[in-house]
Design a protein around this motif. Structure first.
Motif, PDB file in Angstrom:
ATOM      1  N   ASN A 121       0.775   4.152  -2.989  1.00  0.00           N
ATOM      2  CA  ASN A 121       0.805   5.598  -2.739  1.00  0.00           C
ATOM      3  C   ASN A 121       1.873   6.283  -3.578  1.00  0.00           C
ATOM      4  OD1 ASN A 121      -1.322   5.656  -0.910  1.00  0.00           O
ATOM      5  ND2 ASN A 121       0.007   5.332   0.865  1.00  0.00           N
ATOM      6  N   GLU A 122       3.002   5.588  -3.796  1.00  0.00           N
ATOM      7  CA  GLU A 122       4.048   6.134  -4.674  1.00  0.00           C
ATOM      8  C   GLU A 122       3.482   6.359  -6.071  1.00  0.00           C
ATOM      9  OE1 GLU A 122       7.175   7.001  -4.164  1.00  0.00           O
ATOM     10  OE2 GLU A 122       7.771   6.107  -2.257  1.00  0.00           O
ATOM     11  N   PHE A 180       0.819  -1.208   0.000  1.00  0.00           N
ATOM     12  CA  PHE A 180       0.000   0.000   0.000  1.00  0.00           C
ATOM     13  C   PHE A 180       0.858   1.265   0.000  1.00  0.00           C
ATOM     14  CE2 PHE A 180      -2.742  -3.352   1.682  1.00  0.00           C
ATOM     15  CZ  PHE A 180      -3.801  -3.247   0.790  1.00  0.00           C
ATOM     16  N   HIS A 181       2.020   1.212   0.613  1.00  0.00           N
ATOM     17  CA  HIS A 181       2.962   2.322   0.493  1.00  0.00           C
ATOM     18  C   HIS A 181       3.367   2.508  -0.973  1.00  0.00           C
ATOM     19  CE1 HIS A 181       3.493   2.201   4.898  1.00  0.00           C
ATOM     20  NE2 HIS A 181       3.975   3.423   4.756  1.00  0.00           N
ATOM     21  N   GLU A 183       0.307   6.825  -6.879  1.00  0.00           N
ATOM     22  CA  GLU A 183      -0.640   7.950  -6.817  1.00  0.00           C
ATOM     23  C   GLU A 183       0.091   9.283  -6.796  1.00  0.00           C
ATOM     24  OE1 GLU A 183      -3.798   7.966  -7.097  1.00  0.00           O
ATOM     25  OE2 GLU A 183      -4.557   5.975  -6.570  1.00  0.00           O
ATOM     26  N   ASP A 184       1.192   9.365  -6.053  1.00  0.00           N
ATOM     27  CA  ASP A 184       1.955  10.615  -5.966  1.00  0.00           C
ATOM     28  C   ASP A 184       2.510  11.019  -7.328  1.00  0.00           C
ATOM     29  OD1 ASP A 184       1.453  10.791  -3.273  1.00  0.00           O
ATOM     30  OD2 ASP A 184       3.407  10.016  -2.643  1.00  0.00           O
TER      31      ASP A 184
END
Length: 497
Positions: A455-456, A451-452, A458-459
């Motif tokens: 997020n990468e 999930f981290h 998405e960023d």
């Protein structure tokens, strides 16, 4: 030089994909090393099924219609909060239905026959796609018997030979010529990604300090360095302006290889004394080098499960896992030299977390009867409050190729998207880290948590013109009934200040 007008081509691709009235279709290219393997034929069959909107009978679930489940770039968001599908949410994503696919294999087996032999898909679907697949060209593969298991040698009869196989330089040039010929023959006008999906190689012992050193070694006809076929495919991809994805466990990626993909190295008109000038014409276009080893099944869940345990505040102490299957990839791993490459990535997935007291054990077993249907069992033991043990167990069954193919699709589609949006190599590597067991190259050191890593992604998408702007998110909130139109207007007023 090739792709000297790369920026205008990228802009053209973006414009065409954004316009539903475009008269010309932009085609993404996917070239697979190991096209006749289980992953390659499953991907090709899946694309044909989706392109033709096929449906087929199954033994357990009735009639099924073609879909791209598992491919995050090809499925739309679902539910109130959208889920993780990106189709329709990120403008400019290529459709896998329109991709042009091809590749190499060291075996001459027709692809429809190979699909039938691997027993991954339902017979009724195989029957419908077999003829078209049998007509697909397979390019001869570059190979070195010392890099793969002895079990693979007897069937390797479809290989580059003669004057194209006398040195690393001639092999490199043959691969480059194959890419150019295939691109022209199939009218591919979008970005091309070369994907290593062939047998896992033993680790190469060759080490280079720079891209110049790497290319000099490949160019030198008298060189006897331990250069693997995957290194040649990767270098050829870079010189032709294609991205390269290392879906295997071998050490193809290195600092020297990463540098070769850097646009600042492949500048147009390299000075005459340089090795790059000897390899002209070459592409100065943007391309990425990504890997290593697809994080498809057991390992992907491991990173999510241990992320969950850490989020609970528990201290993971023992992760004991085993998996067994009987496909050709696992047969190749019965040779110790190739097994070492696989175990390197499987055992190192939690490295950046620095869990020094974690005892992580992995075993893999070749069981011919199981075929491609991977079975895996994992037991997680952690310490909770006051050192009390916490144990949970997972068991998974799934066709290995069904897990891997969506990652191949997404890797190629993201490469195409990021090239067209001028995303840096570092951002592209971090955004796609979720696809790989051990993110290497520009993604080295990214948090292992699934999930981290999402997020990468998405960023990075938020930085591109294709990412959702604040107003897009606000409008989505209105459409979902989360906020009113009056609240949306107020929020838009704040975002414009």
């Amino acid at each position: 030089h090739l792709c000297s007008d790369a920026k205008s081509m990228q802009q053209t691709a973006m414009t065409m994909r954004s316009s539903s009235n475009s008269a010309m279709q932009v085609s993404t290219g996917i070239l697979i090393v190991g096209l006749g393997g289980n992953n390659g034929v499953t991907l090709l069959a899946g694309q044909i099924a989706n392109r033709l909107n096929l449906s087929w009978e199954t033994a357990t679930t009735g009639r099924i219609s073609a879909n791209w489940y598992g491919c995050l770039t090809q499925i739309p968001p679902r539910g109130t909060y959208g889920g993780v599908g990106f189709k329709g949410r990120v403008p400019g994503l290529a459709s896998a239905n329109d991709a042009v696919m091809g590749g190499w294999d060291i075996r001459p087996t027709k692809l429809g026959q190979a699909l039938y032999d691997c027993r991954v898909l339902e017979p009724d679907l195989v029957r419908q796609v077999r003829k078209e697949m049998d007509g697909t060209e397979i390019m001869e593969g570059v190979w070195d018997p010392s890099f793969i298991g002895e079990s693979q040698h007897g069937t390797a009869t479809h290989v580059v030979s003669g004057s194209d196989n006398v040195s690393t330089r001639t092999r490199l040039e043959r691969i480059r010529r194959d890419i150019r010929t295939w691109k022209e023959k199939n009218n591919v006008n979008g970005h091309i990604t070369v994907i290593w999906s062939a047998s896992v190689e033993r680790p190469s012992e060759a080490e280079y300090n720079s891209a110049d050193d790497l290319l000099n070694a490949m160019y030198d006809d008298s060189n006897n360095d331990d250069i693997s076929p995957s290194m040649l495919y990767a270098a050829a991809a870079a010189l032709e302006g294609c991205s390269f994805v290392n879906g295997g466990s071998q050490n193809t990626l290195s600092s020297a290889m990463t540098c070769l993909f850097d646009q600042s190295y492949r500048k147009p008109d390299a000075p005459a004394p340089s090795v790059l000038s000897k390899l002209a014409p070459y592409s100065a276009g943007r391309a990425y080098c990504l890997g290593t080893d697809y994080k498809a099944g057991q390992t992907k869940f491991k990173t999510a499960a241990v992320e969950y345990l850490r989020a609970l505040g528990l201290s993971p102490r023992v992760i004991a896992s085993s998996n067994h299957l009987g496909n050709n990839d696992m047969l190749n791993l019965t040779t110790k030299k190739t097994l070492n490459a696989k175990m390197r990535v499987k055992s190192n997935i939690f490295g950046p977390w620095q869990e020094e007291k974690l005892d992580h054990k992995v075993s893999v077993m070749y069981c011919p009867y199981i075929g491609d249907e991977k079975r895996d069992f994992v037991e997680y033991t952690s310490l909770g409050f006051l050192g009390s043990p916490h144990t949970m167990v997972t068991y998974t069954r799934c066709m290995d190729s069904i897990l891997c193919v969506p990652l191949m699709v997404d890797a190629a589609i993201w490469c195409d998207y990021f090239v067209n949006h001028n995303v840096s190599a570092g951002d592209a590597a971090r955004a796609t880290a979720y696809l790989f067991k051990v993110p290497e190259g520009e993604a080295k050191g990214v948090d292992p948590g699934f999930f981290h890593q999402m997020n990468e992604l998405e960023d990075v998408l938020g930085k591109t013109s294709g990412g959702e702007k604040p107003d897009d998110v606000i409008d989505l909130g209105v459409s979902k009934g989360i906020i009113t139109e009056e609240q949306a207007a107020a929020l838009k007023g704040l975002s414009s200040k």
